[in-house]
Design a protein around this motif. Structure first.
Motif, PDB file in Angstrom:
ATOM      1  N   ILE A 154       0.843  -1.198   0.000  1.00  0.00           N
ATOM      2  CA  ILE A 154       0.000   0.000   0.000  1.00  0.00           C
ATOM      3  C   ILE A 154       0.878   1.248   0.000  1.00  0.00           C
ATOM      4  CG2 ILE A 154      -1.868   1.229   1.171  1.00  0.00           C
ATOM      5  CD1 ILE A 154      -2.525  -1.520   2.546  1.00  0.00           C
ATOM      6  N   HIS A 155       0.653   2.105  -0.984  1.00  0.00           N
ATOM      7  CA  HIS A 155       1.358   3.379  -1.138  1.00  0.00           C
ATOM      8  C   HIS A 155       0.378   4.524  -0.885  1.00  0.00           C
ATOM      9  CE1 HIS A 155       5.116   2.175  -3.406  1.00  0.00           C
ATOM     10  NE2 HIS A 155       4.423   1.057  -3.470  1.00  0.00           N
ATOM     11  N   ARG A 156       0.924   5.743  -0.794  1.00  0.00           N
ATOM     12  CA  ARG A 156       0.143   6.990  -0.746  1.00  0.00           C
ATOM     13  C   ARG A 156       1.063   8.114  -1.198  1.00  0.00           C
ATOM     14  NH1 ARG A 156       4.107   8.468   2.159  1.00  0.00           N
ATOM     15  NH2 ARG A 156       4.372   7.248   4.002  1.00  0.00           N
TER      16      ARG A 156
ATOM     17  N   GLY B 104       2.108   4.341  13.245  1.00  0.00           N
ATOM     18  CA  GLY B 104       2.815   3.153  12.780  1.00  0.00           C
ATOM     19  C   GLY B 104       3.936   3.552  11.845  1.00  0.00           C
ATOM     20  N   ASN B 105       4.840   2.635  11.612  1.00  0.00           N
ATOM     21  CA  ASN B 105       5.991   2.899  10.754  1.00  0.00           C
ATOM     22  C   ASN B 105       5.825   2.233   9.395  1.00  0.00           C
ATOM     23  OD1 ASN B 105       7.634   4.417  12.627  1.00  0.00           O
ATOM     24  ND2 ASN B 105       7.797   2.503  13.770  1.00  0.00           N
ATOM     25  N   MET B 106       6.547   2.766   8.434  1.00  0.00           N
ATOM     26  CA  MET B 106       6.535   2.209   7.092  1.00  0.00           C
ATOM     27  C   MET B 106       7.440   0.972   7.064  1.00  0.00           C
ATOM     28  SD  MET B 106       4.520   4.192   5.338  1.00  0.00           S
ATOM     29  CE  MET B 106       3.543   4.407   6.840  1.00  0.00           C
ATOM     30  N   ASP B 107       7.100   0.063   6.170  1.00  0.00           N
ATOM     31  CA  ASP B 107       7.891  -1.148   5.996  1.00  0.00           C
ATOM     32  C   ASP B 107       9.006  -0.890   4.986  1.00  0.00           C
ATOM     33  OD1 ASP B 107       6.270  -2.902   7.666  1.00  0.00           O
ATOM     34  OD2 ASP B 107       4.745  -2.698   6.104  1.00  0.00           O
ATOM     35  N   ILE B 108      10.101  -1.582   5.155  1.00  0.00           N
ATOM     36  CA  ILE B 108      11.203  -1.517   4.196  1.00  0.00           C
ATOM     37  C   ILE B 108      11.224  -2.869   3.496  1.00  0.00           C
ATOM     38  CG2 ILE B 108      13.693  -1.296   3.913  1.00  0.00           C
ATOM     39  CD1 ILE B 108      13.630   0.450   6.499  1.00  0.00           C
ATOM     40  N   ILE B 109      10.996  -2.827   2.178  1.00  0.00           N
ATOM     41  CA  ILE B 109      10.927  -4.070   1.410  1.00  0.00           C
ATOM     42  C   ILE B 109      11.806  -3.953   0.153  1.00  0.00           C
ATOM     43  CG2 ILE B 109       8.630  -4.694   2.251  1.00  0.00           C
ATOM     44  CD1 ILE B 109       7.472  -3.649  -0.377  1.00  0.00           C
ATOM     45  N   SER B 110      12.180  -5.099  -0.376  1.00  0.00           N
ATOM     46  CA  SER B 110      13.023  -5.105  -1.586  1.00  0.00           C
ATOM     47  C   SER B 110      12.146  -5.010  -2.834  1.00  0.00           C
ATOM     48  CB  SER B 110      13.854  -6.387  -1.631  1.00  0.00           C
ATOM     49  OG  SER B 110      13.017  -7.487  -1.906  1.00  0.00           O
ATOM     50  N   ASP B 111      12.766  -4.684  -3.927  1.00  0.00           N
ATOM     51  CA  ASP B 111      12.074  -4.595  -5.212  1.00  0.00           C
ATOM     52  C   ASP B 111      11.428  -5.930  -5.599  1.00  0.00           C
ATOM     53  OD1 ASP B 111      13.108  -2.045  -5.241  1.00  0.00           O
ATOM     54  OD2 ASP B 111      14.376  -2.340  -7.007  1.00  0.00           O
ATOM     55  N   ASP B 112      12.052  -7.026  -5.217  1.00  0.00           N
ATOM     56  CA  ASP B 112      11.540  -8.355  -5.573  1.00  0.00           C
ATOM     57  C   ASP B 112      10.136  -8.616  -5.025  1.00  0.00           C
ATOM     58  OD1 ASP B 112      13.841  -8.931  -6.945  1.00  0.00           O
ATOM     59  OD2 ASP B 112      14.766 -10.058  -5.297  1.00  0.00           O
ATOM     60  N   VAL B 113       9.805  -8.001  -3.912  1.00  0.00           N
ATOM     61  CA  VAL B 113       8.487  -8.217  -3.293  1.00  0.00           C
ATOM     62  C   VAL B 113       7.374  -7.753  -4.234  1.00  0.00           C
ATOM     63  CG1 VAL B 113       7.031  -7.653  -1.294  1.00  0.00           C
ATOM     64  CG2 VAL B 113       9.481  -8.002  -0.987  1.00  0.00           C
ATOM     65  N   TYR B 114       7.669  -6.779  -5.069  1.00  0.00           N
ATOM     66  CA  TYR B 114       6.664  -6.211  -5.975  1.00  0.00           C
ATOM     67  C   TYR B 114       6.271  -7.140  -7.119  1.00  0.00           C
ATOM     68  CZ  TYR B 114       6.966  -1.559  -3.889  1.00  0.00           C
ATOM     69  OH  TYR B 114       6.895  -0.496  -3.025  1.00  0.00           O
TER      70      TYR B 114
ATOM     71  N   VAL C 162       3.088   9.969  -5.930  1.00  0.00           N
ATOM     72  CA  VAL C 162       3.187   8.746  -5.125  1.00  0.00           C
ATOM     73  C   VAL C 162       4.565   8.652  -4.481  1.00  0.00           C
ATOM     74  CG1 VAL C 162       3.052   6.227  -5.143  1.00  0.00           C
ATOM     75  CG2 VAL C 162       1.535   7.568  -6.618  1.00  0.00           C
ATOM     76  N   SER C 163       4.564   8.373  -3.200  1.00  0.00           N
ATOM     77  CA  SER C 163       5.814   8.173  -2.484  1.00  0.00           C
ATOM     78  C   SER C 163       6.332   6.779  -2.809  1.00  0.00           C
ATOM     79  CB  SER C 163       5.583   8.316  -0.982  1.00  0.00           C
ATOM     80  OG  SER C 163       6.784   8.131  -0.288  1.00  0.00           O
ATOM     81  N   ASP C 164       7.526   6.710  -3.351  1.00  0.00           N
ATOM     82  CA  ASP C 164       8.188   5.464  -3.730  1.00  0.00           C
ATOM     83  C   ASP C 164       7.677   5.003  -5.096  1.00  0.00           C
ATOM     84  OD1 ASP C 164       9.414   2.966  -4.001  1.00  0.00           O
ATOM     85  OD2 ASP C 164       9.183   2.478  -1.892  1.00  0.00           O
ATOM     86  N   GLU C 165       8.449   5.327  -6.108  1.00  0.00           N
ATOM     87  CA  GLU C 165       8.067   5.028  -7.487  1.00  0.00           C
ATOM     88  C   GLU C 165       8.017   3.541  -7.819  1.00  0.00           C
ATOM     89  OE1 GLU C 165      10.012   7.151 -10.585  1.00  0.00           O
ATOM     90  OE2 GLU C 165       9.547   9.093  -9.704  1.00  0.00           O
ATOM     91  N   ARG C 166       8.405   2.716  -6.887  1.00  0.00           N
ATOM     92  CA  ARG C 166       8.391   1.275  -7.151  1.00  0.00           C
ATOM     93  C   ARG C 166       6.980   0.718  -7.297  1.00  0.00           C
ATOM     94  NH1 ARG C 166      11.752  -1.469  -2.637  1.00  0.00           N
ATOM     95  NH2 ARG C 166      10.459  -0.055  -1.401  1.00  0.00           N
ATOM     96  N   PHE C 167       5.961   1.542  -7.034  1.00  0.00           N
ATOM     97  CA  PHE C 167       4.594   1.064  -7.222  1.00  0.00           C
ATOM     98  C   PHE C 167       4.406   0.542  -8.650  1.00  0.00           C
ATOM     99  CE2 PHE C 167       4.069   5.388  -8.816  1.00  0.00           C
ATOM    100  CZ  PHE C 167       3.148   5.237  -9.854  1.00  0.00           C
TER     101      PHE C 167
END
Length: 183
Positions: free
Chosen positions: A20-22, A64-74, A90-95
């Motif tokens: 989930i992004h925003r 709450g805090n944001m999660d740190i995930i790798s590109d592979d999760v996407y 959008v925060s974090d263009e990896r969406f």
């Protein structure tokens, strides 16, 4: 009920991983809705991996805090974007790396940039503008009567203007404030 709601639930059921992004530089409603949606999905589907990502705002870390995930999760993930009228916000263009994207928003859309989009506008733009003008005129009247100081008027204008306007639409109405300050 709008068919898109059912389509969103169907996609949530379909994917094992949901990200989930925003929008960037988040305010409380962006982070609150992001974390709230994560918790709702986790409550309904406890076996799913649900992540919230993006930049943080220290004022709202209590939510709450944001999660740190790798590109592979996407790669095999459903990506849901909240409260972002345009893709560049959008925060974090990896969406863009997600397998399927859903946008849930209340901002007027300039173009479609997700696979599935739900845009819920509670009021049309002209109603919002009219509401803002009415509120601004009431505040200016109080200011002219000496019942509201300059700082309070300015703070109200600053905090409320972008609730009713898209960036770039406010030039004429800020002339209203300029005229008041001159007097």
């Amino acid at each position: 009920m709008n068919k898109v709601y059912f389509d969103i639930v169907k996609k949530i059921k379909e994917y094992g991983t949901i990200i989930i992004h925003r929008h960037s530089r988040p305010d409380g409603d962006a982070i609150g809705s992001q974390i709230g949606l994560r918790e709702a999905i986790k409550t309904s589907f406890p076996y799913k991996k649900v992540y919230v990502v993006g930049d943080e705002n220290e004022k709202f870390t209590f939510l709450g805090n944001m999660d740190i995930i790798s590109d592979d999760v996407y790669k095999q993930a459903l990506v849901i974007i909240l409260d972002s009228g345009d893709d560049f916000l959008v925060s974090d263009e990896r969406f863009r790396l997600g397998k399927y994207t859903i946008k849930i928003d209340h901002h007027m859309a300039k173009n479609k940039w997700c696979d599935l989009e739900l845009i819920e506008q509670k009021e049309d733009k002209q109603k919002k503008v009219d509401k803002w003008k009415k509120e601004a005129q009431a505040k200016i009247k109080l200011f002219k009567q000496g019942k509201l100081d300059e700082d309070t008027l300015y703070k109200w204008m600053e905090e409320n203007t972008f609730k009713y306007y898209e960036p770039g639409d406010i030039k004429d109405d800020f002339k209203l404030l300029k005229d008041v300050v001159k007097k």
